[in-house]
Design an enzyme around this catalytic site. Structure first.
Site, short mmCIF file in Angstrom:
data_model
loop_
_atom_site.label_atom_id
_atom_site.label_comp_id
_atom_site.label_asym_id
_atom_site.label_seq_id
_atom_site.Cartn_x
_atom_site.Cartn_y
_atom_site.Cartn_z
N SER A 109 -29.24 12.24 22.71
CA SER A 109 -29.24 10.91 22.11
C SER A 109 -29.35 10.96 20.59
O SER A 109 -28.93 10.04 19.90
CB SER A 109 -30.39 10.08 22.68
OG SER A 109 -31.64 10.70 22.40
N LYS A 113 -35.84 21.40 12.44
CA LYS A 113 -36.19 20.54 11.30
C LYS A 113 -37.65 20.70 10.90
O LYS A 113 -38.08 20.17 9.86
CB LYS A 113 -35.87 19.09 11.63
CG LYS A 113 -34.37 18.82 11.77
CD LYS A 113 -34.10 17.39 12.17
CE LYS A 113 -32.60 17.11 12.20
NZ LYS A 113 -31.87 17.95 13.17
N LYS A 164 -43.16 17.27 13.35
CA LYS A 164 -42.99 18.31 14.36
C LYS A 164 -43.64 19.61 13.91
O LYS A 164 -44.19 20.36 14.74
CB LYS A 164 -41.50 18.53 14.65
CG LYS A 164 -40.82 17.37 15.35
CD LYS A 164 -41.45 17.03 16.70
CE LYS A 164 -41.11 18.03 17.77
NZ LYS A 164 -41.64 17.66 19.10
N LYS A 190 -37.72 11.41 17.50
CA LYS A 190 -36.94 12.49 16.89
C LYS A 190 -35.77 12.02 16.04
O LYS A 190 -35.08 12.85 15.44
CB LYS A 190 -36.41 13.40 18.00
CG LYS A 190 -35.52 12.70 19.01
CD LYS A 190 -35.09 13.66 20.11
CE LYS A 190 -34.20 12.94 21.13
NZ LYS A 190 -33.75 13.84 22.20
#
Length: 635
Positions: A475, A423, A435, A381
């Site tokens: 993260s 996104k 995605k 990601k």
């Protein structure tokens, strides 16, 4: 053998007894000190004038006693006995000077009258000397007492006096807890409630927010604790925003729901997180929706060691699953999440090391554990990393999703939830495009599962995707990066002054993901209400201020930490969206969750596109693969 109490323990005990005296007793003590102090002042003034401290006749003793007798009513009328000694400020010094001047004038009038009557009561310079000595002694009595009262506190806590914003019941408990420790000591309350301002609450003075600059300078305050546990997020954000402009280290007490366990309040005080400024008042979760796909079921979480995956595991473990299977390709991440879940001890937890791309591993996973619910959070990601590693992004995000989804419906899994991203909407980068392809893959697998279920006479697998924006502290979020840069002294790097993003806490996002999966009928893309978008440059400024610094002004050169604009990264947009077609969104029974059925490719058409993408990856035609990814994802 018991040890004799030390001087400081005796002194602290005496201090505590003095503070605990009733208000009337403290006032009587102060009046007594003033009376004898002023009597000594006028006697000393007479002695200075005549060159010795004489033995006075009775009539002159009565004359000198008249000086404090005039002064004390003047002090009363001007409020000198209403102030709290340990919180007395420099403003009281001017009041003392004015009171002493008036009291001296009254006493000098008596002396002048007696002189006219030829009593020769005192030389004319005595009232002037009395005014000077009396002012010095009255001021010294108050400021000296204040210094003594705070002396043990300063000795133990150095400059660690704190203010508590919120003179409520919880604030009082916190003040009492802090007073018993050695880390911090409460100097008083700050509150904007007019009925509390300038009053004493549990022995501590309540100040209005306008007095903060004075308190910071006068008491060397460097810390403030926001104690508004039952206030809304908007109210807490308003207070923190006001406090951060005063160069204070701001801490916060969590909401009431977080302190219901009854732990020591001091241990619950935490640093102000940027979520306290950006968060919203969360909607109370529906227990029925939370448990529908989890309670007494075998649940699989892929990417279990990631930010979203680990929070999914934590919340799922509290909802009573029969078994929780963790699937993760990172050994250290899997070890950590497994260890924490074992400590919770709420259900059977099975760690499985492997990748969603590995068909053999995934097939064995479903066969060995009879999975009933899947939460697919495994994905590459990080936008820049996927941009420079397109093949791996496609394999993990697209083919991995297809592999997992196909084995899921073949194993008759009841529910499959894909964790997607904003996104994926009209993507300009490879990560977002992969995605979006994952969403399309999921819809194609859903169609195939329906067809298979009709042949088998079964219910089929309910597939859905849940799309949302950035989560605080993940993260992939800018927040950990900003925090590192601030600790290093800067600069804090922002890609563009106008870039905006949506933010949500990890806890709320996961809670909504679980509920969205329970609302699914099949084939939906669920959209989480992310609230208002936030300018990243404003986020950077807030984080700098929360750390106790000021953003550097490039024009004036004032401030501590600079903000630098590095330019938009490849494929990065100024803003993100949640919907491809805004008119297609429909409300659900949950106020924070919307549902959309977006346009599909036919199975034949999409299969051709997928094979073309695989061919590009196998032949290492990366530019062609990227173009195809973006073209399809933006349709």
């Amino acid at each position: 053998m018991s040890q004799a109490p030390s001087f400081w323990s005796k002194f602290s005990g005496a201090r505590g007894m003095a503070i605990a005296l009733p208000r009337t007793a403290k006032q009587f003590l102060l009046i007594t000190v003033d009376f004898f102090g002023l009597f000594f002042a006028v006697w000393a003034a007479y002695g200075l004038r005549v060159g010795e401290l004489p033995v006075l006749p009775l009539w002159q003793i009565l004359l000198f006693a008249a000086a404090p007798a005039f002064a004390i009513p003047v002090f009363m009328l001007n409020g000198l006995y209403r102030s709290v000694i340990r919180y007395v400020g420099e403003k009281a010094l001017w009041t003392i000077v004015k009171c002493m001047f008036l009291a001296t004038l009254l006493w000098a009038s008596l002396v002048f009258f007696l002189d006219v009557q030829r009593f020769e009561a005192a030389p004319r310079s005595v009232p002037i000397l009395y005014f000077m000595l009396g002012t010095l002694l009255v001021a010294a009595s108050r400021f000296g007492a204040r210094w003594l009262i705070w002396l043990p506190v300063r000795r133990v806590n150095s400059s660690r006096q704190v203010l508590i914003f919120g003179a409520n019941e919880t604030g009082i408990q916190l003040a009492n807890s802090l007073g018993q420790g050695k880390e911090m000591f409460p100097a008083g309350f700050v509150d904007d409630n007019p009925s509390l301002i300038h009053k004493d609450v549990s022995g501590f003075r309540v100040y209005p927010p306008e007095r903060l600059p004075f308190l910071i300078d006068h008491y060397e305050i460097a810390d403030v604790i926001v104690c508004l546990p039952d206030a809304s997020s908007a109210r807490r954000r308003e207070v923190v925003a006001m406090l951060e402009s005063h160069q204070l280290k701001v801490r916060i007490l969590p909401p009431l729901a977080d302190i219901a366990s009854g732990k020591n309040l001091v241990n619950l005080v935490r640093e102000v997180d940027v979520g306290d400024l950006l968060g919203r008042d969360p909607v109370v979760a529906d227990p029925a929706l939370l448990g529908k796909c989890i309670y007494n079921k075998v649940v699989l979480v892929t990417g279990a060691g990631g930010s979203i995956g680990s929070e999914l595991c934590r919340q799922i473990a509290l909802l009573g699953p029969c078994k929780l299977v963790l699937f993760e390709q990172s050994e250290p991440a899997l070890y950590q999440v497994h260890r924490k879940l074992l400590q919770m001890g709420t259900c059977e937890v099975v760690p499985v090391l492997g990748s969603v791309v590995d068909q053999y591993a995934v097939s064995n996973l479903f066969k060995a554990h009879s999975i009933q619910t899947v939460y697919h959070a495994a994905a590459h990601k990080h936008v820049p990393l996927v941009e420079s590693n397109i093949s791996e992004g496609v394999k993990n995000n697209v083919l991995g999703t297809q592999n997992l989804a196909r084995h899921a419906w073949q194993a008759c899994v009841e529910s499959f939830v894909l964790i997607s991203t904003d996104k994926a909407v009209r993507p300009t980068n490879v990560m977002g495009a992969t995605k979006r392809w994952a969403e399309l893959v999921l819809q194609q697998e859903y169609e195939q599962s329906i067809q298979q279920a009709q042949l088998n006479g079964s219910n089929g697998t309910v597939f859905c995707a849940v799309r949302f924006g950035n989560v605080l502290g993940s993260s992939g979020s800018v927040i950990p990066l900003f925090r590192e840069q601030i600790l290093a002294g800067g600069p804090v790097t922002v890609t563009h002054p106008e870039v905006v993003r949506y933010f949500m806490s990890i806890h709320e996002a996961v809670e909504l993901v679980i509920q969205a999966g329970s609302l699914a009928k099949g084939g939906e893309v669920f959209l989480l209400d992310m609230g208002d978008s936030v300018k990243i440059v404003d986020l950077a400024r807030n984080m700098i201020q929360l750390a106790g610094f000021q953003p550097l002004d490039p024009v004036t050169g004032q401030g501590d930490i600079p903000i630098q604009f590095s330019g938009l990264r490849p494929g990065e947009k100024l803003y993100e969206e949640l919907l491809i077609d805004k008119e297609n969104a429909q409300p659900t029974s949950h106020s924070k969750i919307m549902s959309a059925h977006e346009s599909l490719f036919s199975q034949t058409e999409f299969q051709v596109l997928l094979e073309e993408l695989l061919s590009c990856i196998e032949q290492n035609q990366i530019d062609r693969a990227k173009a195809l990814l973006l073209k399809v994802a933006c349709q």
